[in-house]
Design a protein around this motif. Structure first.
Motif, PDB file in Angstrom:
ATOM      1  N   ASN A 158       0.810  -1.222   0.000  1.00 40.86           N
ATOM      2  CA  ASN A 158       0.000   0.000   0.000  1.00 40.86           C
ATOM      3  C   ASN A 158       0.844   1.274   0.000  1.00 40.86           C
ATOM      4  O   ASN A 158       0.333   2.352  -0.221  1.00 40.86           O
ATOM      5  N   ARG A 159       2.127   1.183   0.220  1.00 42.20           N
ATOM      6  CA  ARG A 159       2.998   2.359   0.129  1.00 42.20           C
ATOM      7  C   ARG A 159       3.495   2.575  -1.289  1.00 42.20           C
ATOM      8  O   ARG A 159       3.876   3.680  -1.647  1.00 42.20           O
ATOM      9  N   GLU A 160       3.491   1.511  -2.083  1.00 45.04           N
ATOM     10  CA  GLU A 160       4.072   1.570  -3.418  1.00 45.04           C
ATOM     11  C   GLU A 160       3.062   1.397  -4.548  1.00 45.04           C
ATOM     12  O   GLU A 160       3.265   1.940  -5.621  1.00 45.04           O
ATOM     13  N   ASN A 161       2.014   0.610  -4.321  1.00 46.79           N
ATOM     14  CA  ASN A 161       1.154   0.191  -5.426  1.00 46.79           C
ATOM     15  C   ASN A 161      -0.251   0.784  -5.433  1.00 46.79           C
ATOM     16  O   ASN A 161      -0.896   0.795  -6.479  1.00 46.79           O
ATOM     17  N   TYR A 162      -0.749   1.256  -4.313  1.00 47.60           N
ATOM     18  CA  TYR A 162      -2.112   1.786  -4.260  1.00 47.60           C
ATOM     19  C   TYR A 162      -2.311   2.588  -2.981  1.00 47.60           C
ATOM     20  O   TYR A 162      -1.540   2.461  -2.023  1.00 47.60           O
ATOM     21  N   THR A 163      -3.345   3.391  -2.978  1.00 48.88           N
ATOM     22  CA  THR A 163      -3.779   4.109  -1.787  1.00 48.88           C
ATOM     23  C   THR A 163      -5.153   3.576  -1.423  1.00 48.88           C
ATOM     24  O   THR A 163      -6.059   3.566  -2.253  1.00 48.88           O
ATOM     25  N   LYS A 164      -5.297   3.125  -0.201  1.00 48.87           N
ATOM     26  CA  LYS A 164      -6.572   2.577   0.259  1.00 48.87           C
ATOM     27  C   LYS A 164      -7.394   3.690   0.897  1.00 48.87           C
ATOM     28  O   LYS A 164      -6.899   4.431   1.741  1.00 48.87           O
ATOM     29  N   ILE A 165      -8.646   3.782   0.472  1.00 46.28           N
ATOM     30  CA  ILE A 165      -9.553   4.801   0.982  1.00 46.28           C
ATOM     31  C   ILE A 165     -10.861   4.129   1.386  1.00 46.28           C
ATOM     32  O   ILE A 165     -11.489   3.453   0.573  1.00 46.28           O
ATOM     33  N   ALA A 166     -11.236   4.315   2.628  1.00 41.70           N
ATOM     34  CA  ALA A 166     -12.495   3.754   3.111  1.00 41.70           C
ATOM     35  C   ALA A 166     -13.631   4.719   2.769  1.00 41.70           C
ATOM     36  O   ALA A 166     -13.501   5.936   2.936  1.00 41.70           O
ATOM     37  N   TYR A 167     -14.705   4.170   2.279  1.00 39.61           N
ATOM     38  CA  TYR A 167     -15.890   4.958   1.951  1.00 39.61           C
ATOM     39  C   TYR A 167     -16.612   5.338   3.237  1.00 39.61           C
ATOM     40  O   TYR A 167     -16.818   4.516   4.124  1.00 39.61           O
ATOM     41  N   LEU A 168     -16.977   6.606   3.332  1.00 41.80           N
ATOM     42  CA  LEU A 168     -17.773   7.094   4.448  1.00 41.80           C
ATOM     43  C   LEU A 168     -19.166   7.375   3.927  1.00 41.80           C
ATOM     44  O   LEU A 168     -19.326   8.067   2.918  1.00 41.80           O
ATOM     45  N   LYS A 169     -20.149   6.865   4.609  1.00 43.28           N
ATOM     46  CA  LYS A 169     -21.522   7.086   4.160  1.00 43.28           C
ATOM     47  C   LYS A 169     -21.830   8.567   4.087  1.00 43.28           C
ATOM     48  O   LYS A 169     -21.281   9.367   4.831  1.00 43.28           O
ATOM     49  N   ASP A 170     -22.689   8.912   3.151  1.00 43.74           N
ATOM     50  CA  ASP A 170     -23.016  10.314   2.925  1.00 43.74           C
ATOM     51  C   ASP A 170     -23.802  10.942   4.062  1.00 43.74           C
ATOM     52  O   ASP A 170     -23.752  12.143   4.262  1.00 43.74           O
ATOM     53  N   ASP A 171     -24.511  10.118   4.814  1.00 39.87           N
ATOM     54  CA  ASP A 171     -25.250  10.705   5.931  1.00 39.87           C
ATOM     55  C   ASP A 171     -24.296  10.909   7.106  1.00 39.87           C
ATOM     56  O   ASP A 171     -23.318  10.224   7.282  1.00 39.87           O
ATOM     57  N   VAL A 172     -24.580  11.887   7.909  1.00 39.61           N
ATOM     58  CA  VAL A 172     -23.713  12.254   9.021  1.00 39.61           C
ATOM     59  C   VAL A 172     -24.173  11.538  10.280  1.00 39.61           C
ATOM     60  O   VAL A 172     -25.333  11.561  10.632  1.00 39.61           O
ATOM     61  N   SER A 173     -23.252  10.877  10.923  1.00 39.28           N
ATOM     62  CA  SER A 173     -23.553  10.190  12.184  1.00 39.28           C
ATOM     63  C   SER A 173     -22.884  10.959  13.304  1.00 39.28           C
ATOM     64  O   SER A 173     -21.738  11.374  13.202  1.00 39.28           O
ATOM     65  N   LEU A 174     -23.592  11.144  14.373  1.00 37.87           N
ATOM     66  CA  LEU A 174     -23.017  11.809  15.537  1.00 37.87           C
ATOM     67  C   LEU A 174     -22.398  10.769  16.444  1.00 37.87           C
ATOM     68  O   LEU A 174     -22.975   9.728  16.712  1.00 37.87           O
TER      69      LEU A 174
END
Length: 179
Positions: A158-174
């Motif tokens: 992941n340092r050399e071949n790709y960047t991992k990004i977690a999806y955050l839901k569009d709704d806002v959670s408190l």
């Protein structure tokens, strides 16, 4: 990142020498990919590569076999050539074809969860191959890929071949913090 932020990555991008590959995880569905334009404005790092746009090509891996990916892409671009993807070495020819036609592409793959382990390892060769002419963007419902292994016991990094990004839901959670 939420879906709007993800979509904005495919409207304008700075292409760099390191890696332009993304792994987007924890998506609930892929329908928003249809809203991504087919063309993306880009900025290249080299002065001698004078390209201002990349093609965003969306590929559903339930409909296109991993071995047929390169032929599918070339045909999508109007290049009538068959290029069977059987090993990492064919990627050099693929990159040269894109270079000869003056094309940069961003591949947006989804439904990777449905391919078998052997195909997944071959697919990982695309992610491992670093090129200014194409990058790989994977959208998955899972937290990780099924495997990060390639042929010859190599492993994606992941340092050399790709960047991992977690999806955050569009709704806002408190979130409450306990004091």
């Amino acid at each position: 990142m939420n879906k709007d932020e993800i979509m904005s990555l495919f409207t304008y991008r700075n292409i760099n020498y390191k890696t332009n590959n993304y792994l987007f995880t924890m998506l609930d569905n892929f329908s928003f990919l249809e809203k991504i334009n087919d063309i993306c404005e880009i900025k290249m790092p080299e002065e001698d590569i004078d390209l201002a746009k990349a093609y965003n090509i969306k590929i559903d891996l339930t409909k296109v076999k991993v071995n047929d990916i390169l032929t599918y892409i070339l045909n999508y671009l109007g290049i009538r050539e068959t290029l069977n993807f059987n090993d990492k070495f064919v990627l050099f020819k693929f990159r040269n074809i894109l270079n000869n036609y003056g094309l940069v592409i961003q591949l947006l793959f989804y439904n990777i969860e449905d391919i078998n382990l052997e195909s997944h390892m071959l697919f990982n060769e695309l992610v491992y191959f670093n090129s200014l002419y194409f990058n790989v963007n994977i959208f998955t419902k899972n937290e990780n890929l099924a495997t990060y292994f390639l042929s010859n016991n190599r492993v994606l990094d992941n340092r050399e071949n790709y960047t991992k990004i977690a999806y955050l839901k569009d709704d806002v959670s408190l979130i409450r913090s306990l004091d």
